[in-house]
Design a protein around this motif. Sequence first.
Motif, short mmCIF file in Angstrom:
data_model
loop_
_atom_site.label_atom_id
_atom_site.label_comp_id
_atom_site.label_asym_id
_atom_site.label_seq_id
_atom_site.Cartn_x
_atom_site.Cartn_y
_atom_site.Cartn_z
N ALA A 76 0.83 -1.20 0.00
CA ALA A 76 0.00 0.00 0.00
C ALA A 76 0.86 1.25 0.00
O ALA A 76 1.82 1.36 0.76
N GLY A 77 0.52 2.19 -0.86
CA GLY A 77 1.25 3.44 -0.94
C GLY A 77 2.47 3.36 -1.82
O GLY A 77 3.21 4.33 -1.95
N ASP A 78 2.69 2.22 -2.48
CA ASP A 78 3.90 2.06 -3.28
C ASP A 78 3.62 1.29 -4.56
O ASP A 78 4.03 0.15 -4.71
N TYR A 79 2.89 1.91 -5.49
CA TYR A 79 2.67 1.24 -6.77
C TYR A 79 3.82 1.55 -7.72
O TYR A 79 4.56 2.51 -7.55
N ASP A 80 3.97 0.71 -8.72
CA ASP A 80 5.05 0.84 -9.70
C ASP A 80 4.66 1.86 -10.76
O ASP A 80 3.75 1.61 -11.56
N ARG A 81 5.33 2.98 -10.76
CA ARG A 81 5.01 4.03 -11.74
C ARG A 81 5.45 3.66 -13.16
O ARG A 81 4.90 4.17 -14.13
N ASN A 82 6.42 2.77 -13.28
CA ASN A 82 6.87 2.32 -14.60
C ASN A 82 5.99 1.16 -15.05
O ASN A 82 6.41 0.01 -15.13
N SER A 83 4.74 1.48 -15.33
CA SER A 83 3.73 0.46 -15.63
C SER A 83 2.62 1.11 -16.45
O SER A 83 2.68 2.30 -16.76
N ILE A 84 1.62 0.31 -16.80
CA ILE A 84 0.43 0.88 -17.43
C ILE A 84 -0.78 0.45 -16.62
O ILE A 84 -0.75 -0.57 -15.92
N CYS A 85 -1.84 1.23 -16.69
CA CYS A 85 -3.10 0.92 -16.02
C CYS A 85 -4.19 0.77 -17.08
O CYS A 85 -4.19 1.49 -18.09
N VAL A 86 -5.11 -0.15 -16.85
CA VAL A 86 -6.23 -0.34 -17.76
C VAL A 86 -7.54 -0.27 -16.98
O VAL A 86 -7.58 -0.51 -15.78
N ASP A 87 -8.60 0.07 -17.69
CA ASP A 87 -9.92 0.11 -17.05
C ASP A 87 -10.98 0.05 -18.14
O ASP A 87 -10.72 0.36 -19.31
N ALA A 88 -12.18 -0.37 -17.75
CA ALA A 88 -13.32 -0.42 -18.65
C ALA A 88 -14.48 0.33 -18.02
O ALA A 88 -14.54 0.52 -16.81
N ALA A 89 -15.41 0.73 -18.85
CA ALA A 89 -16.64 1.39 -18.38
C ALA A 89 -17.79 0.88 -19.22
O ALA A 89 -17.63 0.62 -20.41
N SER A 90 -18.94 0.71 -18.59
CA SER A 90 -20.12 0.25 -19.32
C SER A 90 -21.32 1.10 -18.94
O SER A 90 -21.45 1.53 -17.80
#
Length: 212
Positions: A76-90
């Motif tokens: 917690a509080g330490d995610y990898d910034r050298n990454s990508i995030c994905v998401d969907a919406a419906s």
Amino acid sequence: MSNSKWYVVWVGKTPGIYTNWNDCKAQVDGVPGAKYKSYPTRAEAEKAYEQGFKKAFAAAGAGGGAAAKKGPKAPAGDYDRNSICVDAASSGNPGVVEYQGVDTATGERLFHQGPIPKGTNNLGEFLAIVHGLAYLKQRGSDKAIYSDSQTAIKWVRDKRVATTLARDASTEDMWRRVDRAMAWLAANSYSNKIMKWDTEAWGEVKADFGRK
């Protein structure tokens, strides 16, 4: 017209209550460990802001914490910034679906698909992860992928989806994409980690469409 959403920022560039997603996003983009959440009314937003994010997240998680029980994630509080995030919406479930992937550090949109006429949010999340894997493989990148959907992460690992969405003319577009995604998973290997985004610790996933 009254606001349909109010956004609380507890940890960000300027903490406070914001009336639209773009203003909220400006306060949290690029802020490690940003804490924010949307509410349907100003009264709820003000109450949550006064409570602080720990109590607000605990209250919100009381009825929806199952998705966060398992899955690899950074502390917690330490995610990898050298990454990508994905998401969907419906819009409805099932309903019209879209998904996207963004650079975690900068918020730059890397890909976007939709509208897909009829599908489910989980199928959109599944497609987003597979699209992210293909996108990174094409570029020779070993970056991790973050998703806030434990269901979609499991489907990717199983290389199959477990959905009740019927196959008919109205869902043809979605099923065509899902079949292609499953075929890609069967034919390709990857070293990228697929990580569960810790919404309670970090706020909404960086690829969030801001419609919650």
